[in-house]
Scaffold this active site. Structure first.
Site, short mmCIF file in Angstrom:
data_model
loop_
_atom_site.label_atom_id
_atom_site.label_comp_id
_atom_site.label_asym_id
_atom_site.label_seq_id
_atom_site.Cartn_x
_atom_site.Cartn_y
_atom_site.Cartn_z
N CYS A 62 -2.59 11.56 0.55
CA CYS A 62 -2.96 11.42 -0.79
C CYS A 62 -2.62 10.12 -1.63
O CYS A 62 -1.33 10.07 -1.59
CB CYS A 62 -2.72 12.81 -1.52
SG CYS A 62 -3.27 12.61 -3.24
N CYS B 141 -7.90 5.97 -1.86
CA CYS B 141 -7.81 7.55 -2.08
C CYS B 141 -8.54 8.05 -0.76
O CYS B 141 -9.60 7.60 -0.15
CB CYS B 141 -8.84 7.62 -3.31
SG CYS B 141 -9.51 9.67 -3.38
N1 DGL Z 1 -7.17 12.30 -2.10
C1 DGL Z 1 -6.51 12.14 -3.19
C2 DGL Z 1 -6.20 10.75 -3.22
O1 DGL Z 1 -5.97 10.06 -2.27
C3 DGL Z 1 -6.64 12.87 -4.51
C4 DGL Z 1 -8.04 12.60 -5.11
C5 DGL Z 1 -8.02 13.70 -6.34
O2 DGL Z 1 -7.43 15.04 -5.92
O3 DGL Z 1 -8.40 13.28 -7.50
O4 DGL Z 1 -5.88 10.18 -4.22
#
Ligand code: DGL
Length: 208
Positions: A70, A177
Protein backbone atom coordinates in the site's frame (compact mmCIF):
# COMPACT_ATOMS: atom_id res chain seq x y z
CA UNK A 1 9.14 -18.57 5.76
CA UNK A 2 5.85 -16.82 6.46
CA UNK A 3 5.41 -13.54 4.56
CA UNK A 4 2.68 -11.13 5.68
CA UNK A 5 1.19 -8.74 3.11
CA UNK A 6 -1.45 -6.07 3.58
CA UNK A 7 -3.34 -3.27 1.87
CA UNK A 8 -6.61 -1.45 2.36
CA UNK A 9 -8.15 -3.63 -0.36
CA UNK A 10 -7.55 -5.35 -3.68
CA UNK A 11 -4.43 -3.28 -4.42
CA UNK A 12 -2.34 -5.88 -2.61
CA UNK A 13 -3.58 -8.86 -4.64
CA UNK A 14 -1.38 -8.43 -7.77
CA UNK A 15 1.63 -8.16 -5.43
CA UNK A 16 0.56 -11.36 -3.64
CA UNK A 17 0.35 -13.12 -7.02
CA UNK A 18 3.87 -12.01 -7.97
CA UNK A 19 5.21 -13.03 -4.54
CA UNK A 20 3.66 -16.52 -4.95
CA UNK A 21 5.40 -16.91 -8.32
CA UNK A 22 8.74 -15.74 -6.96
CA UNK A 23 8.61 -17.58 -3.62
CA UNK A 24 6.53 -20.74 -4.31
CA UNK A 25 7.81 -22.50 -1.17
CA UNK A 26 6.96 -19.71 1.26
CA UNK A 27 3.65 -19.15 2.97
CA UNK A 28 1.89 -15.87 2.20
CA UNK A 29 -0.77 -14.38 4.45
CA UNK A 30 -2.69 -11.42 3.01
CA UNK A 31 -4.92 -8.99 4.89
CA UNK A 32 -7.15 -6.51 3.02
CA UNK A 33 -8.63 -3.90 5.37
CA UNK A 34 -11.73 -3.38 3.21
CA UNK A 35 -13.70 -2.25 6.27
CA UNK A 36 -11.58 0.92 6.46
CA UNK A 37 -10.82 1.42 2.76
CA UNK A 38 -9.99 4.05 1.41
CA UNK A 39 -6.84 4.93 3.37
CA UNK A 40 -5.78 7.54 0.84
CA UNK A 41 -7.68 10.52 2.21
CA UNK A 42 -8.25 9.49 5.85
CA UNK A 43 -6.62 11.23 8.77
CA UNK A 44 -3.00 10.09 9.12
CA UNK A 45 -3.43 9.01 12.76
CA UNK A 46 -6.30 6.70 11.80
CA UNK A 47 -4.31 5.08 8.99
CA UNK A 48 -1.41 4.55 11.43
CA UNK A 49 -3.82 2.91 13.91
CA UNK A 50 -5.27 0.56 11.27
CA UNK A 51 -1.81 -0.33 9.94
CA UNK A 52 -0.42 -1.00 13.43
CA UNK A 53 -3.36 -3.32 14.19
CA UNK A 54 -2.76 -5.31 11.02
CA UNK A 55 1.00 -5.49 11.61
CA UNK A 56 0.44 -6.78 15.13
CA UNK A 57 -2.04 -9.41 13.82
CA UNK A 58 0.41 -10.59 11.16
CA UNK A 59 3.25 -10.72 13.68
CA UNK A 60 1.12 -12.76 16.11
CA UNK A 61 0.29 -15.06 13.22
CA UNK A 62 4.02 -15.71 12.77
CA UNK A 63 4.91 -13.44 9.83
CA UNK A 64 8.69 -13.08 9.69
CA UNK A 65 8.61 -10.20 7.22
CA UNK A 66 5.75 -7.92 6.13
CA UNK A 67 5.27 -6.44 2.67
CA UNK A 68 3.36 -3.18 2.95
CA UNK A 69 1.47 -3.47 -0.35
CA UNK A 70 0.00 0.00 0.00
CA UNK A 71 1.52 3.31 -1.06
CA UNK A 72 -0.35 5.28 1.58
CA UNK A 73 0.92 3.09 4.45
CA UNK A 74 4.40 2.81 2.88
CA UNK A 75 4.70 6.60 3.17
CA UNK A 76 4.10 6.22 6.95
CA UNK A 77 6.53 3.35 7.66
CA UNK A 78 8.85 5.46 9.88
CA UNK A 79 5.85 6.10 12.18
CA UNK A 80 4.69 2.46 12.52
CA UNK A 81 5.25 -0.02 15.36
CA UNK A 82 6.77 -3.30 14.25
CA UNK A 83 9.20 -5.96 15.36
CA UNK A 84 9.70 -7.69 12.00
CA UNK A 85 11.08 -6.08 8.84
CA UNK A 86 8.59 -3.98 6.83
CA UNK A 87 9.09 -3.76 3.07
CA UNK A 88 7.32 -0.78 1.48
CA UNK A 89 6.72 0.14 -2.15
CA UNK A 90 8.29 3.60 -2.28
CA UNK A 91 12.02 2.90 -2.45
CA UNK A 92 11.88 0.14 -5.09
CA UNK A 93 9.57 2.24 -7.31
CA UNK A 94 11.88 5.25 -6.98
CA UNK A 95 14.98 3.17 -7.78
CA UNK A 96 13.27 1.75 -10.87
CA UNK A 97 12.07 5.17 -12.07
CA UNK A 98 15.54 6.72 -11.68
CA UNK A 99 16.97 3.87 -13.75
CA UNK A 100 14.37 4.36 -16.50
CA UNK A 101 14.20 8.13 -16.91
CA UNK A 102 16.28 9.66 -19.69
CA UNK A 103 15.06 13.25 -19.48
CA UNK A 104 15.07 13.31 -15.65
CA UNK A 105 11.38 14.12 -15.37
CA UNK A 106 9.37 11.60 -13.35
CA UNK A 107 5.64 11.64 -12.64
CA UNK A 108 3.98 10.15 -9.56
CA UNK A 109 0.29 9.32 -9.41
CA UNK A 110 -0.88 8.37 -5.92
CA UNK A 111 -3.44 8.96 -3.19
CA UNK A 112 -3.87 12.36 -1.53
CA UNK A 113 -2.07 11.24 1.66
CA UNK A 114 0.86 9.74 -0.25
CA UNK A 115 1.31 12.87 -2.38
CA UNK A 116 1.03 15.14 0.69
CA UNK A 117 3.68 13.09 2.51
CA UNK A 118 6.19 13.94 -0.28
CA UNK A 119 7.72 10.50 0.27
CA UNK A 120 8.25 9.86 -3.45
CA UNK A 121 10.01 13.16 -4.30
CA UNK A 122 12.20 12.95 -1.21
CA UNK A 123 13.20 9.36 -1.97
CA UNK A 124 13.90 10.21 -5.65
CA UNK A 125 15.98 13.23 -4.62
CA UNK A 126 18.05 11.04 -2.30
CA UNK A 127 18.95 9.00 -5.38
CA UNK A 128 19.37 11.94 -7.79
CA UNK A 129 18.82 15.57 -6.79
CA UNK A 130 18.68 16.77 -10.38
CA UNK A 131 15.43 14.92 -11.21
CA UNK A 132 12.20 16.91 -11.47
CA UNK A 133 9.23 15.15 -9.87
CA UNK A 134 5.64 15.91 -10.88
CA UNK A 135 3.05 14.52 -8.46
CA UNK A 136 -0.69 14.21 -8.94
CA UNK A 137 -3.09 13.23 -6.13
CA UNK A 138 -6.08 11.19 -7.28
CA UNK A 139 -8.81 11.40 -4.68
CA UNK A 140 -11.37 8.85 -5.86
CA UNK A 141 -9.50 6.53 -8.19
CA UNK A 142 -8.56 3.77 -5.71
CA UNK A 143 -12.17 3.52 -4.50
CA UNK A 144 -13.47 3.27 -8.07
CA UNK A 145 -11.00 0.44 -8.72
CA UNK A 146 -11.93 -1.28 -5.45
CA UNK A 147 -15.62 -1.07 -6.41
CA UNK A 148 -14.88 -2.35 -9.92
CA UNK A 149 -16.60 0.58 -11.57
CA UNK A 150 -16.79 0.85 -15.39
CA UNK A 151 -13.81 1.69 -17.61
CA UNK A 152 -15.63 4.84 -18.67
CA UNK A 153 -15.92 5.96 -15.04
CA UNK A 154 -12.24 5.18 -14.41
CA UNK A 155 -11.29 7.17 -17.54
CA UNK A 156 -13.20 10.20 -16.22
CA UNK A 157 -10.82 10.21 -13.21
CA UNK A 158 -7.78 9.75 -15.43
CA UNK A 159 -8.33 12.64 -17.85
CA UNK A 160 -6.94 15.39 -15.59
CA UNK A 161 -3.88 13.50 -14.26
CA UNK A 162 -2.96 12.26 -17.74
CA UNK A 163 -3.25 15.77 -19.17
CA UNK A 164 -1.08 17.07 -16.31
CA UNK A 165 1.60 14.45 -16.98
CA UNK A 166 1.45 15.07 -20.72
CA UNK A 167 2.01 18.82 -20.19
CA UNK A 168 4.84 18.25 -17.71
CA UNK A 169 6.93 16.36 -20.28
CA UNK A 170 7.74 13.38 -18.05
CA UNK A 171 9.16 10.24 -19.68
CA UNK A 172 8.52 7.93 -16.68
CA UNK A 173 5.42 7.53 -14.54
CA UNK A 174 5.25 5.80 -11.16
CA UNK A 175 1.90 4.33 -10.20
CA UNK A 176 2.32 5.06 -6.49
CA UNK A 177 -0.88 3.39 -5.30
CA UNK A 178 -1.13 -0.39 -5.51
CA UNK A 179 -4.76 -0.22 -6.66
CA UNK A 180 -3.52 1.37 -9.90
CA UNK A 181 -1.79 -1.86 -10.95
CA UNK A 182 -5.31 -3.03 -11.93
CA UNK A 183 -5.49 -0.26 -14.56
CA UNK A 184 -1.84 -0.40 -15.67
CA UNK A 185 -2.78 -1.43 -19.24
CA UNK A 186 -5.40 1.31 -19.50
CA UNK A 187 -2.91 3.96 -18.34
CA UNK A 188 -0.22 2.60 -20.68
CA UNK A 189 -2.62 2.74 -23.62
CA UNK A 190 -3.27 6.41 -22.90
CA UNK A 191 0.34 7.46 -22.29
CA UNK A 192 2.09 5.99 -25.32
CA UNK A 193 5.40 7.88 -25.01
CA UNK A 194 5.73 7.43 -21.24
CA UNK A 195 7.28 4.45 -19.47
CA UNK A 196 4.72 3.43 -16.85
CA UNK A 197 5.88 1.58 -13.71
CA UNK A 198 3.41 -0.74 -11.99
CA UNK A 199 3.70 -1.23 -8.22
CA UNK A 200 4.01 -4.99 -8.82
CA UNK A 201 7.65 -4.45 -9.92
CA UNK A 202 8.56 -4.08 -6.24
CA UNK A 203 8.59 -7.89 -6.05
CA UNK A 204 11.66 -7.91 -8.38
CA UNK A 205 13.51 -5.98 -5.67
CA UNK A 206 12.59 -8.35 -2.80
CA UNK A 207 15.01 -11.03 -1.70
CA UNK A 208 15.26 -12.85 1.62
N1 DGL B 1 -3.79 0.71 -2.27
C1 DGL B 1 -3.49 1.74 -1.36
C2 DGL B 1 -2.33 2.62 -1.78
O1 DGL B 1 -1.45 2.15 -2.40
C3 DGL B 1 -4.62 2.44 -0.69
C4 DGL B 1 -5.67 3.09 -1.51
C5 DGL B 1 -6.70 3.63 -0.54
O2 DGL B 1 -7.12 2.86 0.34
O3 DGL B 1 -7.03 4.82 -0.67
O4 DGL B 1 -2.24 3.77 -1.47
Amino acid sequence: MKIGVFDSGIGGLPIVERLKEKFPNDEIVFIADTKHMPYGDKDKSLVIKYANNIISKLEKDGAEVIVVACGTVSSLIPLLCHSVQLIGIIEPLCLESCKRTANKKIGVMATVNTVNSESFPSCIHKIDRSIDVYSYACSDLASKIENRTSEEDIMSSLIDPLRYFDNSGIDTLILGCTHYSWIYELIKKNTSTISVISPTIIVNHISF
